[in-house]
Design a protein around this motif. Structure first.
Motif, short mmCIF file in Angstrom:
data_model
loop_
_atom_site.label_atom_id
_atom_site.label_comp_id
_atom_site.label_asym_id
_atom_site.label_seq_id
_atom_site.Cartn_x
_atom_site.Cartn_y
_atom_site.Cartn_z
N ILE A 476 0.84 -1.19 0.00
CA ILE A 476 0.00 0.00 0.00
C ILE A 476 0.87 1.25 0.00
O ILE A 476 2.03 1.22 0.43
CB ILE A 476 -0.95 0.03 1.21
CG1 ILE A 476 -0.15 -0.04 2.53
CG2 ILE A 476 -1.95 -1.12 1.14
CD1 ILE A 476 -1.01 0.11 3.78
N LEU A 503 -3.93 3.88 -1.32
CA LEU A 503 -4.86 3.84 -0.21
C LEU A 503 -6.06 4.75 -0.47
O LEU A 503 -5.92 5.89 -0.94
CB LEU A 503 -4.19 4.28 1.09
CG LEU A 503 -3.33 3.25 1.83
CD1 LEU A 503 -2.50 3.94 2.90
CD2 LEU A 503 -4.20 2.16 2.46
N ARG A 504 -7.24 4.23 -0.14
CA ARG A 504 -8.42 5.09 -0.18
C ARG A 504 -8.39 6.03 1.03
O ARG A 504 -7.81 5.70 2.07
CB ARG A 504 -9.70 4.25 -0.14
CG ARG A 504 -9.83 3.23 -1.27
CD ARG A 504 -11.20 2.57 -1.24
NE ARG A 504 -11.54 2.04 0.07
CZ ARG A 504 -11.20 0.81 0.49
NH1 ARG A 504 -10.50 0.00 -0.32
NH2 ARG A 504 -11.56 0.41 1.69
N ASP A 506 -10.62 6.70 3.16
CA ASP A 506 -11.25 6.14 4.35
C ASP A 506 -10.39 5.09 5.04
O ASP A 506 -10.66 4.69 6.17
CB ASP A 506 -12.62 5.55 4.01
CG ASP A 506 -12.51 4.44 2.97
OD1 ASP A 506 -12.12 4.74 1.82
OD2 ASP A 506 -12.79 3.28 3.31
N GLU A 507 -9.33 4.61 4.35
CA GLU A 507 -8.44 3.60 4.94
C GLU A 507 -7.32 4.22 5.77
O GLU A 507 -6.72 3.55 6.63
CB GLU A 507 -7.79 2.76 3.84
CG GLU A 507 -8.73 1.86 3.08
CD GLU A 507 -7.99 1.08 2.00
OE1 GLU A 507 -8.00 -0.17 2.06
OE2 GLU A 507 -7.40 1.73 1.12
N GLU A 510 -7.10 3.98 9.60
CA GLU A 510 -6.71 2.66 10.10
C GLU A 510 -5.19 2.55 10.23
O GLU A 510 -4.68 1.98 11.21
CB GLU A 510 -7.24 1.58 9.16
CG GLU A 510 -6.88 0.16 9.58
CD GLU A 510 -7.34 -0.86 8.57
OE1 GLU A 510 -6.83 -2.00 8.63
OE2 GLU A 510 -8.20 -0.54 7.72
#
Length: 544
Positions: A476, A503-504, A506-507, A510
């Motif tokens: 990633i 990476l999106r 929203d990720e 995390e």
């Protein structure tokens, strides 16, 4: 020495030396450095006297080997000796009447072959006076239980990784309280004749030999000595009888003590390669007896100078370091001794493993713990690829403790924050419970030398490939642009990088949380604080 199928001839052996630093009778992490300092490849070390049971104690903070906790505590110490190629025996021991109520379970009387008490005598430190409680004479039917204690301790020693055991049958302790006629006044099968007085010792030898193999067993005897008021009317006959009786067992060795013998331990404390010092006719370290039995985990224990440092300091004066090629440890040690007398050149922080420093540079200021500490030299994080299966290994205990100095700052090698954070083989992680537990003895060893230890937390991002990623997925990154091939750090192999996955948005939280969680893990492992790696095109850098 008969060890396995071979005979070894040791000219120099580390004798068992009581140091009184095993708090609560449990071996401590600082012993890892102590014994590894004294290890040379193929050399024999005999561990300090180690109690076989809770009735065996007679001094403060001596180690034991009768509980599971003690066995587990010995394991990283033994591993450190083996990592340097040493052979390690554990001396198993019962003090008998050389004790008092405070060291005995439930405040009971010490046990012995006799009920004759010892008179007061000086402690090993040569200052304090030891007071001994009147002992209780063992009943005949109790003696097999003590024999069994020695057998179980030997089995535990092998479980801890020791190569063998030395039975302590000398210096006026329990076995010698049976051997010597000036102590043993029994009238049963364990007293009176020479044969009877030797019976207890030989039963222990037989039980231990049967349990772990005679080639893993040694014994220490001192027939001519009278330590702890344990003399004999005919020491020559006693010694000859025991030697003849022991021959039939095929033991690894018999370690005899002659009280008029001079030893290196009497005049020096030399932690490193003693044979090399003899070969070079190098000076031995002067000891300070007042520090031998301190509870301090460093002073008088692991702080004696090494041969290389001693030679270096004698030759340096205040000359510049620029012409000298020194390891990080030697360099740091000399700086700590010479201080501002030295001109310190600027070092590239990666090729030398040091954050460069000079007398005029005050940049690395540490303020997080309520004080300001301008570190002029710091151990930079250095990837070493020796954490097999991404778990820190016991050999790292020695590696980091070698490089630790009192008050000095070390930054651990890059440690991945998650299973997607890896990009090199055998790098350490800190996101699982197993990894956290594996870091703890390493951190303890640094702290035992007074060091400050940071963990560098890391995510490789696109600098990875399918083989390092879970389920062979893409690495990633902030981008999906592929890295070109480049030469590996060893200067030979090519790195091949697959296209990363962008990476999106929203990720991303995390991943941020993974850094937060491993920061907590690092604190649990004992690290002082964490530093994130934002250089060399790793994950942070791809965003920056």
């Amino acid at each position: 020495m008969n060890y396995g199928n071979i005979t070894k001839h040791f000219k120099i052996v580390l004798a068992p030396l009581t140091r009184l630093r095993s708090y609560g009778n449990v071996p401590q992490p600082h012993a890892i450095l102590y014994y590894s300092q004294r290890t040379t490849k193929g050399g024999l070390l005999i561990a300090e006297a180690t109690g076989v049971s809770d009735t065996a104690q007679g001094y403060p903070d001596t180690p034991g080997i009768w509980t599971k906790e003690q066995v587990e505590a010995w394991k990283p110490i033994v591993d450190a000796v083996h990592a340097k190629g040493g052979i390690f025996f554990c001396q198993i021991w019962h003090v008998g009447r050389v004790s008092n109520y405070s060291y005995q379970p439930n405040g009971q009387a010490p046990i012995s072959s006799t009920d004759k008490p010892l008179t007061h005598q000086l402690q090993p430190n040569g200052v304090d006076v030891a007071e001994f409680a009147p002992p209780r004479r063992l009943r005949t039917e109790e003696i097999p239980r003590i024999v069994n204690d020695f057998k179980l301790a030997a089995i535990n020693a092998i479980e801890a990784g020791f190569d063998g055991v030395e039975i302590h049958g000398a210096h006026g302790y329990l076995i010698e309280q049976f051997l010597k006629d000036q102590v043993n006044d029994r009238t049963d099968a364990y007293g009176g004749s020479l044969e009877n007085r030797c019976r207890f010792a030989l039963e222990i030898v037989e039980a231990v030999s049967n349990a772990i193999g005679a080639d893993r067993v040694g014994i220490r005897l001192s027939p001519f000595a009278s330590y702890s008021q344990a003399g004999d009317s005919n020491p020559n006959a006693l010694g000859l009888y025991m030697a003849a009786a022991l021959n039939k067992y095929g033991l690894a060795y018999c370690h005899t003590v002659e009280p008029r013998m001079k030893t290196v331990g009497e005049k020096s404390e030399t932690p490193d390669n003693l044979p090399k010092r003899f070969e070079l006719n190098a000076p031995l370290n002067k000891y300070n007896r007042a520090t031998f039995y301190l509870p301090d985990p460093v002073v008088g224990y692991t702080d004696y100078p090494f041969l290389e440092t001693t030679a270096l300091l004698s030759n340096l004066g205040c000359r510049p370091f620029s012409s000298l090629l020194l390891s990080t440890f030697k360099f740091l040690h000399c700086i700590s001794l010479f201080g501002s007398c030295l001109h310190i050149p600027k070092f590239d922080c990666h090729t030398q493993g040091l954050i460069h420093a000079s007398k005029s540079l005050k940049a690395n200021v540490f303020t997080n713990f309520g004080y300001v500490n301008p570190f002029r030299i710091v151990l930079a994080p250095l990837t070493r690829m020796r954490s097999y299966d991404n778990i820190p290994r016991p050999h790292a205990i020695l590696y980091y403790s070698q490089r630790a100095t009192k008050g000095g700052l070390l930054i651990a090698e890059a440690s991945a924050v998650s299973e997607t954070g890896r990009g090199c083989p055998a790098t350490p992680d800190i996101w699982t419970k197993e990894q956290v537990e594996a870091w703890k003895p390493i951190v303890d060893a640094v702290h035992a030398k007074g060091g400050v230890f940071f963990c560098q937390i890391w995510h490789a991002g696109q600098i990875s490939n399918y083989s390092y990623q879970p389920n062979g997925q893409s690495p990633i990154s902030s981008t999906d642009k592929q890295l070109t091939f480049k030469v590996q750090k060893n200067g030979v192999d090519d790195c091949k990088y697959p296209p990363p996955r962008r990476l999106r948005a929203d990720e991303i939280p995390e991943i941020v949380n993974e850094f937060r969680v491993v920061a907590i893990n690092a604190i649990e492992a004992g690290m002082a604080i964490q530093k994130t790696n934002r250089t060399e095109n790793f994950f942070h850098f791809s965003f920056l």
